[in-house]
Scaffold this active site. Structure first.
Site, PDB file in Angstrom:
ATOM      1  N   HIS A 158       7.172  -7.798  12.308  1.00 62.03           N
ATOM      2  CA  HIS A 158       7.234  -9.238  12.082  1.00 62.03           C
ATOM      3  C   HIS A 158       8.019  -9.552  10.814  1.00 62.03           C
ATOM      4  CE1 HIS A 158       3.537  -7.826  10.064  1.00 62.03           C
ATOM      5  NE2 HIS A 158       3.750  -8.783   9.174  1.00 62.03           N
ATOM      6  N   ASP A 178       3.123  -3.641   8.963  1.00 59.91           N
ATOM      7  CA  ASP A 178       2.437  -3.644   7.668  1.00 59.91           C
ATOM      8  C   ASP A 178       2.026  -2.249   7.198  1.00 59.91           C
ATOM      9  OD1 ASP A 178       2.469  -6.442   7.407  1.00 59.91           O
ATOM     10  OD2 ASP A 178       0.629  -6.648   8.572  1.00 59.91           O
ATOM     11  N   ARG A 183      -5.042 -13.454   4.507  1.00 56.79           N
ATOM     12  CA  ARG A 183      -4.823 -12.305   5.401  1.00 56.79           C
ATOM     13  C   ARG A 183      -5.907 -11.264   5.220  1.00 56.79           C
ATOM     14  NH1 ARG A 183       0.383  -8.466   4.861  1.00 56.79           N
ATOM     15  NH2 ARG A 183      -0.973  -7.452   3.367  1.00 56.79           N
ATOM     16  N   HIS A 198       9.198  -5.992   9.356  1.00 52.74           N
ATOM     17  CA  HIS A 198       8.332  -4.868   8.985  1.00 52.74           C
ATOM     18  C   HIS A 198       7.089  -4.802   9.859  1.00 52.74           C
ATOM     19  CE1 HIS A 198       6.446  -8.278   6.999  1.00 52.74           C
ATOM     20  NE2 HIS A 198       5.335  -7.565   6.902  1.00 52.74           N
TER      21      HIS A 198
HETATM   22  C1  SIN Z   1       2.948 -10.611   6.363  1.00 50.79           C
HETATM   23  O1  SIN Z   1       4.014 -10.033   6.440  1.00 50.79           O
HETATM   24  O2  SIN Z   1       1.869 -10.018   6.459  1.00 50.79           O
HETATM   25  C2  SIN Z   1       2.934 -12.103   6.155  1.00 50.79           C
HETATM   26  C3  SIN Z   1       3.568 -12.832   7.273  1.00 50.79           C
HETATM   27  C4  SIN Z   1       3.667 -14.300   7.020  1.00 50.79           C
HETATM   28  O3  SIN Z   1       3.322 -14.758   5.915  1.00 50.79           O
HETATM   29  O4  SIN Z   1       4.090 -15.020   7.918  1.00 50.79           O
END
Ligand code: SIN
Length: 275
Positions: free
Chosen positions: A251, A97, A266, A95
């Site tokens: 990612h 974000d 995050r 995805h």
């Molecule tokens: C995310 O998708 O923002 C998290 C990625 C992760 O936890 O590695």
């Protein structure tokens, strides 16, 4: 500052800098490195939440996530916890974000507080490399298409994700999906590169097409966008910061940490319209 590429396609590890002390000049330098490499990794950093926010604000306003903003914590920060026994994790599909928003975030700064001894890596894929490798015929066809993005698969009561994982999203009865359409091919505002902009978590159908009509082409594009030659894989250690460009990459967090905990902080950075 030293820059070491993470793979042939995407990602670079940056060493020789302290993220608590980023001058305006270094901010500009890092913007350029981000546009070039798509995701930057910084090991052995020590940032508390305020320092993490200060770093994010050098690149833009902090983006408040509508679904992780459950009212019980600082809305500017999402703590992504993977607890032993979780059967689902945040970000386990390929995805980009929060693309259901009219203006999705430009990037995210993800900091490892606790990393498993093995497992819990994150994969990244360059979407300008994915675009460049398409045929001219496919590029021409995609040029005029828009895709509808929705958060209906990743939040809300019907998915019941909160029973399966430690990181909770809004599941209250008042929750309503957010939907917006974006070009399938976007132009990166800094590099000028064309990037494929569809992802498995949010992309639903092409604008003006049914979901059934969209599915074959959309599925093909979703798989194409993370062919191995467009990707890198990153192994976390506590104190590592990743900074990804949400305009040119997608990612996936790998769900293989077994009995171990993984705790990440995050902060997302606001973006502009997708053009
Ligand atoms: C995310 O998708 O923002 C998290 C990625 C992760 O936890 O590695």
């Amino acid at each position: 500052m030293q820059v070491k590429k993470q793979s042939g396609a995407v990602g670079a590890e940056i060493s020789g800098i302290d993220l608590r002390d980023v001058s305006d000049g270094l901010t500009q330098e890092l913007r350029g490195q981000l546009a070039e490499h798509g995701v930057l990794f910084f090991r052995d950093q020590t940032l508390d939440t305020d320092q993490h926010k200060m770093l994010a604000r050098k690149f833009g306003e902090i983006f408040i996530h509508p679904n992780f903003n459950t009212g019980d914590h600082d809305p500017e920060v999402v703590t992504i916890t993977r607890a032993p026994g979780d059967t689902r994790i945040v970000g386990e599909e390929w995805h980009t974000d929060t693309t259901m928003m009219a203006e999705p975030p430009m990037g995210a700064l993800l900091y490892a507080i606790e990393a498993p001894s093995v497992g819990g890596d994150t994969l990244f894929a360059s979407q300008w490399k994915a675009y460049d490798a398409l045929s001219d015929g496919m590029k021409d066809m995609l040029a005029s298409l828009e895709c509808v993005h929705s958060d209906r698969k990743v939040a809300g009561p019907s998915n019941a994700l909160n029973a399966k994982r430690a990181t909770v999203v809004r599941e209250d009865a008042d929750w309503k999906p957010t939907e917006n359409a974006h070009p399938v091919i976007r132009i990166h505002p800094e590099s000028g590169r064309k990037c494929l902009f569809v992802n498995a978590s949010y992309s639903i159908c092409f604008e003006g097409w049914t979901e059934a009509e969209s599915k074959p082409l959309l599925d093909w594009l979703l798989e194409w966008g993370h062919r191995p030659e467009f990707t890198c894989r990153f192994r976390w250690t506590p104190g590592t910061m990743a900074f990804w460009d949400n305009r040119s990459t997608k990612h996936l967090a790998i769900h293989d940490a077994g009995p171990e905990r993984r705790v990440m902080r995050r902060i997302q950075i606001a973006g502009g319209p997708v053009v």
